[in-house]
Design a protein around this motif. Structure first.
Motif, PDB file in Angstrom:
ATOM      1  N   PRO A  85       0.833  -1.197   0.000  1.00 16.62           N
ATOM      2  CA  PRO A  85       0.000   0.000   0.000  1.00 16.62           C
ATOM      3  C   PRO A  85       0.871   1.253   0.000  1.00 16.62           C
ATOM      4  O   PRO A  85       1.950   1.272   0.605  1.00 16.62           O
ATOM      5  CB  PRO A  85      -0.813  -0.107   1.289  1.00 16.62           C
ATOM      6  CG  PRO A  85      -0.183  -1.168   2.110  1.00 16.62           C
ATOM      7  CD  PRO A  85       0.722  -1.968   1.222  1.00 16.62           C
ATOM      8  N   GLY A  86       0.415   2.262  -0.693  1.00 20.31           N
ATOM      9  CA  GLY A  86       1.121   3.532  -0.760  1.00 20.31           C
ATOM     10  C   GLY A  86       0.097   4.641  -0.890  1.00 20.31           C
ATOM     11  O   GLY A  86      -1.032   4.513  -0.390  1.00 20.31           O
ATOM     12  N   GLU A  87       0.448   5.699  -1.587  1.00 22.65           N
ATOM     13  CA  GLU A  87      -0.472   6.809  -1.800  1.00 22.65           C
ATOM     14  C   GLU A  87      -1.678   6.342  -2.620  1.00 22.65           C
ATOM     15  O   GLU A  87      -1.530   5.594  -3.584  1.00 22.65           O
ATOM     16  CB  GLU A  87       0.231   7.939  -2.548  1.00 22.65           C
ATOM     17  CG  GLU A  87      -0.697   9.094  -2.901  1.00 22.65           C
ATOM     18  CD  GLU A  87      -0.074  10.086  -3.874  1.00 22.65           C
ATOM     19  OE1 GLU A  87      -0.736  11.075  -4.178  1.00 22.65           O
ATOM     20  OE2 GLU A  87       1.065   9.863  -4.340  1.00 22.65           O
ATOM     21  N   ARG A  88      -2.873   6.780  -2.239  1.00 25.30           N
ATOM     22  CA  ARG A  88      -4.070   6.491  -3.033  1.00 25.30           C
ATOM     23  C   ARG A  88      -4.042   7.398  -4.257  1.00 25.30           C
ATOM     24  O   ARG A  88      -3.859   8.601  -4.143  1.00 25.30           O
ATOM     25  CB  ARG A  88      -5.344   6.735  -2.229  1.00 25.30           C
ATOM     26  CG  ARG A  88      -6.612   6.558  -3.061  1.00 25.30           C
ATOM     27  CD  ARG A  88      -7.858   6.617  -2.220  1.00 25.30           C
ATOM     28  NE  ARG A  88      -8.094   5.354  -1.522  1.00 25.30           N
ATOM     29  CZ  ARG A  88      -8.583   4.252  -2.081  1.00 25.30           C
ATOM     30  NH1 ARG A  88      -8.868   4.229  -3.357  1.00 25.30           N
ATOM     31  NH2 ARG A  88      -8.781   3.168  -1.363  1.00 25.30           N
ATOM     32  N   VAL A  89      -4.197   6.780  -5.420  1.00 22.89           N
ATOM     33  CA  VAL A  89      -4.183   7.517  -6.684  1.00 22.89           C
ATOM     34  C   VAL A  89      -5.511   7.271  -7.384  1.00 22.89           C
ATOM     35  O   VAL A  89      -6.037   6.160  -7.376  1.00 22.89           O
ATOM     36  CB  VAL A  89      -3.015   7.052  -7.593  1.00 22.89           C
ATOM     37  CG1 VAL A  89      -3.050   7.756  -8.933  1.00 22.89           C
ATOM     38  CG2 VAL A  89      -1.685   7.287  -6.890  1.00 22.89           C
ATOM     39  N   SER A  90      -6.059   8.315  -7.975  1.00 22.68           N
ATOM     40  CA  SER A  90      -7.271   8.208  -8.787  1.00 22.68           C
ATOM     41  C   SER A  90      -6.923   8.688 -10.189  1.00 22.68           C
ATOM     42  O   SER A  90      -6.615   9.871 -10.389  1.00 22.68           O
ATOM     43  CB  SER A  90      -8.402   9.055  -8.197  1.00 22.68           C
ATOM     44  OG  SER A  90      -8.747   8.580  -6.915  1.00 22.68           O
ATOM     45  N   GLN A  91      -6.926   7.755 -11.123  1.00 23.21           N
ATOM     46  CA  GLN A  91      -6.511   8.079 -12.486  1.00 23.21           C
ATOM     47  C   GLN A  91      -7.114   7.072 -13.444  1.00 23.21           C
ATOM     48  O   GLN A  91      -7.237   5.893 -13.108  1.00 23.21           O
ATOM     49  CB  GLN A  91      -4.978   8.037 -12.543  1.00 23.21           C
ATOM     50  CG  GLN A  91      -4.368   8.548 -13.802  1.00 23.21           C
ATOM     51  CD  GLN A  91      -2.835   8.528 -13.732  1.00 23.21           C
ATOM     52  OE1 GLN A  91      -2.226   8.127 -12.751  1.00 23.21           O
ATOM     53  NE2 GLN A  91      -2.216   8.977 -14.806  1.00 23.21           N
ATOM     54  N   HIS A  92      -7.480   7.498 -14.630  1.00 20.17           N
ATOM     55  CA  HIS A  92      -8.009   6.621 -15.683  1.00 20.17           C
ATOM     56  C   HIS A  92      -9.225   5.817 -15.196  1.00 20.17           C
ATOM     57  O   HIS A  92      -9.425   4.683 -15.619  1.00 20.17           O
ATOM     58  CB  HIS A  92      -6.936   5.651 -16.194  1.00 20.17           C
ATOM     59  CG  HIS A  92      -5.720   6.314 -16.753  1.00 20.17           C
ATOM     60  ND1 HIS A  92      -5.736   7.066 -17.896  1.00 20.17           N
ATOM     61  CD2 HIS A  92      -4.433   6.346 -16.312  1.00 20.17           C
ATOM     62  CE1 HIS A  92      -4.527   7.526 -18.149  1.00 20.17           C
ATOM     63  NE2 HIS A  92      -3.729   7.112 -17.202  1.00 20.17           N
ATOM     64  N   GLY A  93     -10.016   6.373 -14.289  1.00 14.98           N
ATOM     65  CA  GLY A  93     -11.199   5.681 -13.791  1.00 14.98           C
ATOM     66  C   GLY A  93     -10.916   4.667 -12.684  1.00 14.98           C
ATOM     67  O   GLY A  93     -11.810   3.944 -12.265  1.00 14.98           O
ATOM     68  N   TYR A  94      -9.696   4.575 -12.215  1.00 12.22           N
ATOM     69  CA  TYR A  94      -9.323   3.673 -11.128  1.00 12.22           C
ATOM     70  C   TYR A  94      -8.925   4.497  -9.908  1.00 12.22           C
ATOM     71  O   TYR A  94      -8.382   5.591 -10.044  1.00 12.22           O
ATOM     72  CB  TYR A  94      -8.133   2.785 -11.524  1.00 12.22           C
ATOM     73  CG  TYR A  94      -8.400   1.909 -12.711  1.00 12.22           C
ATOM     74  CD1 TYR A  94      -9.146   0.744 -12.587  1.00 12.22           C
ATOM     75  CD2 TYR A  94      -7.902   2.246 -13.964  1.00 12.22           C
ATOM     76  CE1 TYR A  94      -9.393  -0.066 -13.690  1.00 12.22           C
ATOM     77  CE2 TYR A  94      -8.145   1.441 -15.072  1.00 12.22           C
ATOM     78  CZ  TYR A  94      -8.891   0.301 -14.923  1.00 12.22           C
ATOM     79  OH  TYR A  94      -9.138  -0.494 -16.003  1.00 12.22           O
ATOM     80  N   SER A  95      -9.180   3.953  -8.729  1.00 17.20           N
ATOM     81  CA  SER A  95      -8.785   4.632  -7.496  1.00 17.20           C
ATOM     82  C   SER A  95      -8.419   3.581  -6.456  1.00 17.20           C
ATOM     83  O   SER A  95      -9.282   2.813  -6.021  1.00 17.20           O
ATOM     84  CB  SER A  95      -9.925   5.517  -6.996  1.00 17.20           C
ATOM     85  OG  SER A  95      -9.519   6.199  -5.823  1.00 17.20           O
ATOM     86  N   HIS A  96      -7.131   3.519  -6.103  1.00 16.93           N
ATOM     87  CA  HIS A  96      -6.671   2.602  -5.057  1.00 16.93           C
ATOM     88  C   HIS A  96      -5.266   2.977  -4.637  1.00 16.93           C
ATOM     89  O   HIS A  96      -4.671   3.906  -5.173  1.00 16.93           O
ATOM     90  CB  HIS A  96      -6.766   1.133  -5.503  1.00 16.93           C
ATOM     91  CG  HIS A  96      -5.900   0.783  -6.667  1.00 16.93           C
ATOM     92  ND1 HIS A  96      -4.549   0.567  -6.560  1.00 16.93           N
ATOM     93  CD2 HIS A  96      -6.203   0.614  -7.978  1.00 16.93           C
ATOM     94  CE1 HIS A  96      -4.054   0.265  -7.759  1.00 16.93           C
ATOM     95  NE2 HIS A  96      -5.040   0.296  -8.638  1.00 16.93           N
ATOM     96  N   ASN A  97      -4.735   2.241  -3.646  1.00 19.73           N
ATOM     97  CA  ASN A  97      -3.410   2.560  -3.092  1.00 19.73           C
ATOM     98  C   ASN A  97      -2.386   1.445  -3.279  1.00 19.73           C
ATOM     99  O   ASN A  97      -1.423   1.359  -2.541  1.00 19.73           O
ATOM    100  CB  ASN A  97      -3.539   2.888  -1.605  1.00 19.73           C
ATOM    101  CG  ASN A  97      -3.900   1.663  -0.782  1.00 19.73           C
ATOM    102  OD1 ASN A  97      -4.367   0.661  -1.303  1.00 19.73           O
ATOM    103  ND2 ASN A  97      -3.684   1.745   0.513  1.00 19.73           N
ATOM    104  N   LYS A  98      -2.569   0.592  -4.267  1.00 18.27           N
ATOM    105  CA  LYS A  98      -1.652  -0.536  -4.493  1.00 18.27           C
ATOM    106  C   LYS A  98      -0.495  -0.102  -5.407  1.00 18.27           C
ATOM    107  O   LYS A  98      -0.707   0.361  -6.522  1.00 18.27           O
ATOM    108  CB  LYS A  98      -2.374  -1.716  -5.146  1.00 18.27           C
ATOM    109  CG  LYS A  98      -3.659  -2.154  -4.444  1.00 18.27           C
ATOM    110  CD  LYS A  98      -3.376  -2.904  -3.197  1.00 18.27           C
ATOM    111  CE  LYS A  98      -4.592  -3.545  -2.566  1.00 18.27           C
ATOM    112  NZ  LYS A  98      -5.791  -2.774  -2.421  1.00 18.27           N
TER     113      LYS A  98
END
Length: 126
Positions: A85-98
């Motif tokens: 787990p790391g920073e949560r990123v929201s990009q290209h319709g995806y959002s997670h912290n993996k």
């Protein structure tokens, strides 16, 4: 021990140390020793190939705040070790912290840029 065997053993130990590894320990003698060894050896870190589905920045840590080590194009193959787990990123319709640790051990890629699951199908957690 013969001199040749001792030299080979010494060289092998040095190579393992340089790779950040150690020689196998002696066999466990008690149930507690065996349980402790099983706990530490059950996590096998094996390289897995991952593929980008879009262009991606490879970073020095698991965050977009970290420096970019290099960039790769879509359909690029990378060697991966594990995910964390790391920073949560929201990009290209995806959002997670993996985030996936790459084979060099010094570079990370956000899993949303990889083909497959959120971790690019990397099974091992760091």
């Amino acid at each position: 021990m013969h001199m040749r065997a001792k030299v080979i053993t010494t060289i092998a130990a040095g190579m393992l140390a340089a790779a950040g590894m150690s020689a196998p320990a002696a066999a466990a003698t008690t149930p507690a020793d065996r349980e402790a060894r099983a706990t530490t050896s059950d996590v096998t870190i094996a390289n897995t190939w991952v593929y980008t589905w879009t262009s991606a920045n490879i970073r020095s840590c698991a965050s977009t705040q970290c420096s970019i080590n290099y960039s790769v194009p879509a359909d690029y193959r990378l060697s991966a070790i594990c995910w964390a787990p790391g920073e949560r990123v929201s990009q290209h319709g995806y959002s997670h912290n993996k985030w996936v640790l790459l084979g060099s051990g010094a570079s990370w890629i956000w899993g949303g840029l990889l083909k497959g699951s959120e971790t690019g199908n990397v099974p091992n957690r760091c």
